[in-house]
Design a protein around this motif. Structure first.
Motif, PDB file in Angstrom:
ATOM      1  N   ARG A 113     -10.592  -6.091  -0.277  1.00 49.91           N
ATOM      2  CA  ARG A 113      -9.803  -4.930  -0.708  1.00 49.91           C
ATOM      3  C   ARG A 113      -8.821  -5.318  -1.805  1.00 49.91           C
ATOM      4  O   ARG A 113      -8.504  -4.517  -2.692  1.00 49.91           O
ATOM      5  N   GLU A 114      -8.309  -6.545  -1.737  1.00 53.36           N
ATOM      6  CA  GLU A 114      -7.163  -6.934  -2.544  1.00 53.36           C
ATOM      7  C   GLU A 114      -7.472  -7.893  -3.680  1.00 53.36           C
ATOM      8  O   GLU A 114      -6.710  -7.979  -4.655  1.00 53.36           O
ATOM      9  N   LEU A 115      -8.559  -8.632  -3.580  1.00 59.02           N
ATOM     10  CA  LEU A 115      -8.833  -9.682  -4.564  1.00 59.02           C
ATOM     11  C   LEU A 115      -8.899  -9.179  -6.000  1.00 59.02           C
ATOM     12  O   LEU A 115      -8.292  -9.793  -6.894  1.00 59.02           O
ATOM     13  N   PRO A 116      -9.602  -8.090  -6.305  1.00 63.26           N
ATOM     14  CA  PRO A 116      -9.660  -7.663  -7.710  1.00 63.26           C
ATOM     15  C   PRO A 116      -8.281  -7.392  -8.307  1.00 63.26           C
ATOM     16  O   PRO A 116      -8.001  -7.789  -9.452  1.00 63.26           O
ATOM     17  N   TYR A 133       0.838  -1.194   0.000  1.00 57.97           N
ATOM     18  CA  TYR A 133       0.000   0.000   0.000  1.00 57.97           C
ATOM     19  C   TYR A 133       0.874   1.245   0.000  1.00 57.97           C
ATOM     20  O   TYR A 133       1.894   1.299   0.693  1.00 57.97           O
ATOM     21  N   ALA A 134       0.470   2.237  -0.778  1.00 54.24           N
ATOM     22  CA  ALA A 134       1.146   3.520  -0.738  1.00 54.24           C
ATOM     23  C   ALA A 134       0.914   4.164   0.623  1.00 54.24           C
ATOM     24  O   ALA A 134      -0.078   3.869   1.306  1.00 54.24           O
ATOM     25  N   GLU A 135       1.831   5.030   1.011  1.00 51.94           N
ATOM     26  CA  GLU A 135       1.727   5.678   2.316  1.00 51.94           C
ATOM     27  C   GLU A 135       0.406   6.437   2.459  1.00 51.94           C
ATOM     28  O   GLU A 135      -0.165   6.517   3.548  1.00 51.94           O
ATOM     29  N   SER A 136      -0.091   6.975   1.358  1.00 54.22           N
ATOM     30  CA  SER A 136      -1.369   7.690   1.382  1.00 54.22           C
ATOM     31  C   SER A 136      -2.540   6.770   1.652  1.00 54.22           C
ATOM     32  O   SER A 136      -3.613   7.216   2.068  1.00 54.22           O
ATOM     33  N   GLY A 137      -2.367   5.468   1.401  1.00 53.88           N
ATOM     34  CA  GLY A 137      -3.426   4.495   1.647  1.00 53.88           C
ATOM     35  C   GLY A 137      -4.450   4.379   0.545  1.00 53.88           C
ATOM     36  O   GLY A 137      -5.330   3.518   0.605  1.00 53.88           O
ATOM     37  N   ASP A 138      -4.343   5.229  -0.494  1.00 59.75           N
ATOM     38  CA  ASP A 138      -5.374   5.209  -1.529  1.00 59.75           C
ATOM     39  C   ASP A 138      -4.934   4.461  -2.782  1.00 59.75           C
ATOM     40  O   ASP A 138      -5.670   4.430  -3.775  1.00 59.75           O
ATOM     41  N   ARG A 139      -3.743   3.872  -2.763  1.00 65.22           N
ATOM     42  CA  ARG A 139      -3.283   3.067  -3.879  1.00 65.22           C
ATOM     43  C   ARG A 139      -2.646   1.796  -3.358  1.00 65.22           C
ATOM     44  O   ARG A 139      -2.110   1.754  -2.249  1.00 65.22           O
ATOM     45  N   LEU A 140      -2.726   0.762  -4.177  1.00 65.80           N
ATOM     46  CA  LEU A 140      -2.078  -0.494  -3.822  1.00 65.80           C
ATOM     47  C   LEU A 140      -1.461  -1.104  -5.064  1.00 65.80           C
ATOM     48  O   LEU A 140      -1.844  -0.795  -6.199  1.00 65.80           O
ATOM     49  N   ALA A 141      -0.495  -1.960  -4.840  1.00 65.67           N
ATOM     50  CA  ALA A 141       0.113  -2.750  -5.906  1.00 65.67           C
ATOM     51  C   ALA A 141       0.013  -4.213  -5.507  1.00 65.67           C
ATOM     52  O   ALA A 141       0.482  -4.606  -4.435  1.00 65.67           O
ATOM     53  N   ALA A 142      -0.632  -5.008  -6.354  1.00 64.45           N
ATOM     54  CA  ALA A 142      -0.777  -6.443  -6.118  1.00 64.45           C
ATOM     55  C   ALA A 142       0.191  -7.183  -7.030  1.00 64.45           C
ATOM     56  O   ALA A 142       0.186  -6.964  -8.250  1.00 64.45           O
TER      57      ALA A 142
END
Length: 242
Positions: free
Chosen positions: A91-94, A48-57
């Motif tokens: 949160r992460e599945l898609p 998760y990015a520090e901002s919490g609004d982006r993720l990388a799977a």
């Protein structure tokens, strides 16, 4: 990559997410036995990015014999669901499914940085991913989400049962001599004995499986602007909320 599984259905709210978990958990294969000599094993992790609004799977596929990375894919996006303990998989599945679809190599086993049966409703990330993809899956958590246990003996390979409500939901496994254990649980189409054997095969040098280590590096590299942050939970460990 999702062939042979159940379609993923994004929930509209918490109530629906709980209904989905309740509905699907009875369809999980907790017996297996699963592949005892897989040719390829995939690691799945999310940063998760520090901002919490982006993720990388990220998904990395390793040759099970050499532990060399033979394929990898990453998907960068936004969390698909609010942060709710016990519903973290939504949160992460898609994003994880999108990364899996980009692979050229179909793995024989999924190893999730999270939990499977060792979940309050017995349906953690590894269960959900296994059921949707149709692939054998296990969860390997750095910290527990549920349960009580005795400390395993200090030598590599020692384990004790992880119990919750009188039920064995996983094993507390020592992967390195004198190092903190990991928490292994079945996700789908695997036996617990086989899950432990696969984790030991993936940890020849370090506490965490090579699948987790390579996927962790890949997803963190995919967020170069912000410093990746751990997902919030009571232990500061994203695996504990899956």
């Amino acid at each position: 990559m999702t062939g042979g599984g159940v379609p993923y259905r994004p929930p509209a709210d918490v109530a629906e997410a709980l209904r989905v978990q309740e509905e699907l958990r009875s369809r999980v294969d907790l017996v297996g036995p699963g592949p005892t000599a897989p040719a390829t094993v995939a690691g799945l992790d999310v940063a998760y990015a520090e901002s919490g609004d982006r993720l990388a799977a990220a998904v990395t596929v390793l040759d099970a014999a050499t532990l060399a990375v033979v394929d990898e894919a990453v998907d960068v996006g936004r969390p698909a669901f609010d942060y709710v303990p016990g519903l973290f998989a939504f949160r992460e599945l898609p994003a994880l499914l999108a990364a899996l679809e980009r692979l050229a190599v179909r793995p024989d086993l999924l190893v999730c940085d999270g939990h499977g049966l060792a979940h309050p409703r017995r349906f953690g990330l590894a269960c959900h991913l296994g059921l949707v993809t149709g692939l054998p899956a296990i969860g390997v958590g750095k910290t527990p989400l549920v349960g009580v246990w005795d400390e395993p003996a200090p030598q590599r390979g020692a384990w004790t049962p992880l119990r919750d409500g009188g039920e064995v939901v996983g094993r507390v496994l020592r992967t390195r001599d004198g190092v903190k254990p990991v928490f292994v649980s079945v996700g789908h189409r695997m036996s617990l004995d086989n899950a432990v054997d696969r984790v030991l095969a993936l940890t020849p040098h370090y506490r965490l499986p090579e699948t987790t280590r390579t996927a962790d590096r890949l997803c963190r590299r995919a967020l170069p602007v912000d410093r990746p942050a751990a997902a919030p939970d009571g232990n500061g460990d994203p695996a504990a909320s899956a």
